[in-house]
Design an enzyme around this catalytic site. Sequence first.
Site, PDB file in Angstrom:
ATOM      1  N   SER A  54       0.794  -1.225   0.000  1.00  0.00           N
ATOM      2  CA  SER A  54       0.000   0.000   0.000  1.00  0.00           C
ATOM      3  C   SER A  54       0.826   1.273   0.000  1.00  0.00           C
ATOM      4  O   SER A  54       0.347   2.308  -0.453  1.00  0.00           O
ATOM      5  CB  SER A  54      -0.977  -0.004   1.172  1.00  0.00           C
ATOM      6  OG  SER A  54      -0.321  -0.323   2.370  1.00  0.00           O
ATOM      7  N   HIS A  97      -5.485  -3.753  -2.489  1.00  0.00           N
ATOM      8  CA  HIS A  97      -5.191  -2.801  -3.572  1.00  0.00           C
ATOM      9  C   HIS A  97      -5.028  -3.513  -4.909  1.00  0.00           C
ATOM     10  O   HIS A  97      -4.542  -2.917  -5.868  1.00  0.00           O
ATOM     11  CB  HIS A  97      -3.894  -2.040  -3.283  1.00  0.00           C
ATOM     12  CG  HIS A  97      -3.990  -1.084  -2.144  1.00  0.00           C
ATOM     13  ND1 HIS A  97      -4.626   0.128  -2.242  1.00  0.00           N
ATOM     14  CD2 HIS A  97      -3.544  -1.175  -0.878  1.00  0.00           C
ATOM     15  CE1 HIS A  97      -4.554   0.766  -1.079  1.00  0.00           C
ATOM     16  NE2 HIS A  97      -3.903  -0.013  -0.237  1.00  0.00           N
ATOM     17  N   LYS A 122     -12.336  -0.436  -1.481  1.00  0.00           N
ATOM     18  CA  LYS A 122     -11.469   0.258  -2.434  1.00  0.00           C
ATOM     19  C   LYS A 122     -12.145   0.250  -3.804  1.00  0.00           C
ATOM     20  O   LYS A 122     -13.089   1.001  -3.997  1.00  0.00           O
ATOM     21  CB  LYS A 122     -10.071  -0.326  -2.369  1.00  0.00           C
ATOM     22  CG  LYS A 122      -9.438   0.139  -1.041  1.00  0.00           C
ATOM     23  CD  LYS A 122      -8.131  -0.448  -0.657  1.00  0.00           C
ATOM     24  CE  LYS A 122      -7.688   0.188   0.660  1.00  0.00           C
ATOM     25  NZ  LYS A 122      -6.885  -0.661   1.507  1.00  0.00           N
TER      26      LYS A 122
HETATM   27  C1  LIG Z   1      -6.926  -0.790   3.031  1.00  0.00           C
HETATM   28  C2  LIG Z   1      -6.263  -2.054   3.390  1.00  0.00           C
HETATM   29  C3  LIG Z   1      -6.826  -2.915   4.335  1.00  0.00           C
HETATM   30  C4  LIG Z   1      -8.003  -2.523   5.164  1.00  0.00           C
HETATM   31  O1  LIG Z   1      -9.187  -2.551   4.445  1.00  0.00           O
HETATM   32  P1  LIG Z   1     -10.422  -1.728   5.027  1.00  0.00           P
HETATM   33  O2  LIG Z   1     -11.583  -2.308   4.303  1.00  0.00           O
HETATM   34  O3  LIG Z   1     -10.174  -0.302   4.724  1.00  0.00           O
HETATM   35  O4  LIG Z   1     -10.465  -1.985   6.501  1.00  0.00           O
HETATM   36  C5  LIG Z   1      -6.222  -4.132   4.542  1.00  0.00           C
HETATM   37  N1  LIG Z   1      -5.100  -4.475   3.893  1.00  0.00           N
HETATM   38  C6  LIG Z   1      -4.518  -3.662   2.994  1.00  0.00           C
HETATM   39  C7  LIG Z   1      -3.283  -4.110   2.279  1.00  0.00           C
HETATM   40  C8  LIG Z   1      -5.075  -2.421   2.727  1.00  0.00           C
HETATM   41  O5  LIG Z   1      -4.486  -1.597   1.874  1.00  0.00           O
END
Ligand SMILES: *Cc1c(COP(=O)(O)O)cnc(C)c1O
Length: 391
Positions: free
Chosen positions: A182, A210, A241
Amino acid sequence: MLHQRIETELAAAAAEGLTRRVTDLRFTGAVTARDRQGREYLVFSSNNYLGLTFDPRVRRAAAAAAEAFGSGSTGARLTTGGVMEASDLEQELAAFKHREAALLFNTGYMTNLGVLYGLARPGDLIFSDELNHASIIDGCRISRATVVVYRHGDAADLEAKLQAHPVPPGAVRFLVTDGVFSMDGDVCDLPALVRLKEAYGCLLLVDDAHAVGVLGRDGAGTASYWDLPGAIDLQVGTLSKSLASVGGYVVARREIIDYLKNKSRPFIFSTFPSPADTAAAREALRILRTEGETLLGRLRRNTARIRQGLSDAGIPVLPGDTPIVPVMVGAADRATALDFRLREEGILLSAIRPPTVAPGASRLRLTVTAAHTEAQLDFVLDRLAAAWRQG
Ligand SMILES: *Cc1c(COP(=O)(O)O)cnc(C)c1O
């Protein structure tokens, strides 16, 4: 005591210019927002990769579900968590990932807690990439398994650590990685991880938060990008996302999913999201499955335009081909100053500073979406290049 501790720690953060603040925003479109003072922003820091939060069909699906089925689910799914469509969404996610079964959690964060805490236990070994997401780190911690951190993306270091750690009788070994990291925006080396998982008899977890709606010809994520269907035992994902809603999920063999339903405390003891959340995610997934080629094409063209434009302007960017574009700044105060300057120009991106990244590795993190227009991309390139030249 607590008062003193809080005061000291907040003062230390403030002295380094590292105080975190919430910006109250209201989106006015997939990539535009307004703050409380009425200032308009072009957003280059959301995870809305396909721009689907403002797709009329997704919004209508959410509104219709709230109207028909109520504003909340009223409970966890094992009690009254009344969202019939959650099971439909699980089947659709499993089919999209070409696996048997899926289980929804309330967020992606909760999914990593729920899966790691649900499956790993004291005595087990979890090998975890040093740049894994905080939710993986926290899931490892609460599982109380032994955690072995390997150097980022370094298969040789991972293998040395697999050899160096004896496996207690009856213990399970897990390899855990982000699919797309990320903060650096790079893709994990899945072939190397699969080779090691097979050689050492480990279970492989890949967090595709992602990666879904981003990687692979069909947008199905890391396995699709590397053309290794079936290679990942536990594919974690989020609905928050590219799928334009909120929630998380894991896709795996049915036996594992059934076990988690019985044993995973984050699944058992927390109220399920609303019917509107589930309906929005289902519609977004339907659009990804039917119109993915167009949306992903747009996302990739936009990503290439930004990456090429930055490199033409002599601005250092970590190499890669994902829409997470880290502009390497170095010093935290310079990253803060650039962030501030661009905000003044109506551009929102994220200054990422320690402790999220290592000292001296502060950066501006831009995320590109399919919804940005060429004019918007060129505007951010122009303003960023100007701010960069001025220091
Ligand atoms: C954003 C993210 C999460 C968390 O997801 P949410 O639905 O926002 O809680 C978990 N792992 C990674 C790699 C992320 O980028």
